[in-house]
Design an enzyme around this catalytic site. Structure first.
Site, PDB file in Angstrom:
ATOM      1  N   ASP A 234       0.825  -1.198   0.000  1.00  0.00           N
ATOM      2  CA  ASP A 234       0.000   0.000   0.000  1.00  0.00           C
ATOM      3  C   ASP A 234       0.866   1.258   0.000  1.00  0.00           C
ATOM      4  OD1 ASP A 234      -2.611   1.304   0.338  1.00  0.00           O
ATOM      5  OD2 ASP A 234      -1.833   1.898   2.299  1.00  0.00           O
ATOM      6  N   GLU A 264       1.370  -0.242  -4.904  1.00  0.00           N
ATOM      7  CA  GLU A 264       0.464   0.841  -5.296  1.00  0.00           C
ATOM      8  C   GLU A 264       1.276   2.128  -5.356  1.00  0.00           C
ATOM      9  OE1 GLU A 264      -3.269   3.505  -3.651  1.00  0.00           O
ATOM     10  OE2 GLU A 264      -1.751   2.707  -2.322  1.00  0.00           O
TER      11      GLU A 264
END
Ligand code: CA
Length: 482
Positions: A234, A264
């Site tokens: 993340d 990400e």
């Protein structure tokens, strides 16, 4: 070799019923049958409450096992359910992947007093105040876990910044002061807002050796406890890329090159993606944000969009070996932070553009597959995605020939390989009904092709040279095969 397909098995508005790990386990045989080879599971860690989607992470060592933040289970269920879902996926030949949040920690147990400076939110390198003392939520003692698995306690000096002074109630971006403190080096994080190290909550300081050690300790515990076969990282643009490169290199050295990792990196800029991949030595893949943005623009602009540009600037074009292609995700769905939902009329074309191409590992979004309920509802595209998954599993192989030659109508063919001999021809239009002459292989001379998606009813016969003139309806997609 069978084509790999990833699925993001959650969307933002799943019910907070603690049953999602069970749903995933029950669904595993069906997913395997559809050719899903990897599952990106939602974050399994105890967050700010049982309703937390998982990104407000509190305790990385609590997978729904301890009574903390008013709940034992997480939004998705208990640790036991999580481990069962992982085992069931593996038994069905699917690699389970964990979503891990290392950028920040939320909902500390106690406040502490420490010195900060306030910085300009639009330029975090610009200091607005002299140093002053705040009372911040930075002390994590995990009282409900009682030091089981790990006895580390977090203090203010393990973080770079926070955003709330409990003494005055003041909010702002507060950079923590002290020896070797400050944001991550400008070259190691995104340069938006001057330096985008700080995103939210208490921001981990990867310059601190105890932080690095604790994350390494945690990753060994987590991988050995759960048996996950990969990570989705993340918010990597907010995390020191030097740490991330070394961390993932060490994990893949230890757990094998098959331990699959993608990050990400939410930035559509070509140069930023080139630089980041270089910074991490291409050690993990990245989501193809630019392709998502192109798909969004195409869906919004409809026939005004020039489809010849659909892959321009994308990772699928520039770094096909490092691209995780996707249509939408939990952040881009309606009502969410990065809302940029591909409009419904274009979803089938968008899925054809990720599932039937050579480049990238495509990711199917749970919300598109199963639909979304509630205020931000969306219909399910399961039928068409199933057809495209069948095509991906059985037909989308071998040489790819592109016909990205018309602003309103593009196509490509896949010519098959030794194990998958059939050819297919894909054609999509964002305007009128149209047609395109495409080559599918001389061996198909005389063969009759039909539209696997059923949008066109006619059939196409392949000429002696291996070409067919394939039609498409207005604002539609067809996939021709025999
Ligand atoms: Ca950060």
């Amino acid at each position: 070799m069978v084509n790999e397909t990833l699925m993001q098995y959650f969307e933002w508005y799943l019910p907070n019923d603690g049953n999602h790990w069970k749903r995933l386990a029950d669904d595993a045989p069906h997913l395997a049958q559809k050719g899903i080879s990897k599952i990106w599971m939602p974050p399994a860690f105890k967050g700010t409450s049982s309703a937390d989607v998982g990104y407000g992470v509190y305790d990385l060592f609590d997978l729904g096992e301890f009574d903390q933040k008013g709940t034992v289970r997480t939004k998705y269920g208990s640790k036991e359910d999580y481990l069962k879902a992982i085992a069931t996926l593996k038994a069905n030949g699917i690699i389970p992947m964990a979503d891990i949040i290392l950028n920040h920690k939320a909902s500390a147990d106690h406040t502490e007093r420490f010195e900060v400076v306030e910085v300009d939110p639009t330029d975090r390198t610009k200091i607005l105040t002299d140093p002053f003392e705040i009372e911040g939520w930075t002390n994590f003692t995990f009282d409900g876990r009682q030091k089981i698995y790990n006895d580390f306690e977090w203090h203010w000096y393990h973080f770079t910044g926070t955003d709330f002074d409990a003494k005055t109630g003041q909010t702002g971006i507060f950079q923590i002061q002290g020896d070797n403190k400050g944001w991550a080096n400008n070259d190691l994080v995104d340069d938006e807002n001057g330096n985008y190290d700080y995103l939210m909550y208490a921001d981990l300081d990867f310059k601190h050796p105890e932080v690095v050690q604790n994350i390494y300790d945690w990753s060994d515990w987590f991988i050995q406890t759960t048996g996950v076969g990969g990570f989705r990282l993340d918010a990597v643009k907010h995390i020191d890329s030097f740490f991330m490169k070394n961390f993932i290199r060490d994990i893949t050295e230890k757990y094998g090159e098959d331990f699959y990792v993608f990050g990400e990196f939410w930035n559509g800029d070509e140069q930023a993606n080139d630089d980041y991949l270089e910074n991490i030595d291409y050690g993990f893949d990245l989501v193809d944000v630019k392709l998502h943005q192109n798909l969004f623009d195409a869906s919004r602009q409809s026939e005004a969009y020039d489809l010849r540009q659909i892959f321009d600037g994308s990772l699928a074009s520039n770094h096909p070996q490092s691209a995780v292609t996707f249509v939408d995700n939990h952040d881009t769905q309606r009502g969410q932070a990065l809302e940029s939902t591909i409009e419904e009329w274009f979803k089938p074309a968008a899925y054809a553009l990720i599932l039937l191409r050579e480049a990238g590992l495509p990711c199917v979004f749970y919300g598109d597959y199963y639909g979304i309920q509630g205020d931000f509802a969306q219909e399910s595209f399961q039928d068409i995605i199933n057809n495209l998954l069948d095509l991906r599993q059985n037909y989308a192989y071998g040489k790819q020939e592109d016909y990205l030659d018309d602003a309103n109508c593009i196509g490509w063919t896949r010519l098959g390989d030794d194990e998958h001999k059939k050819s297919l021809a894909v054609i999509l239009s964002n305007k009128n009904a149209s047609h395109k002459l495409m080559f599918v292989g001389k061996k198909w001379a005389g063969a009759i092709f039909t539209d696997y998606l059923g949008h066109c009813q006619e059939s196409v016969s392949i000429d002696q040279e291996g070409w067919g003139d394939f039609p498409v309806e207005a604002k539609s997609v067809s996939v021709w095969t025999c």
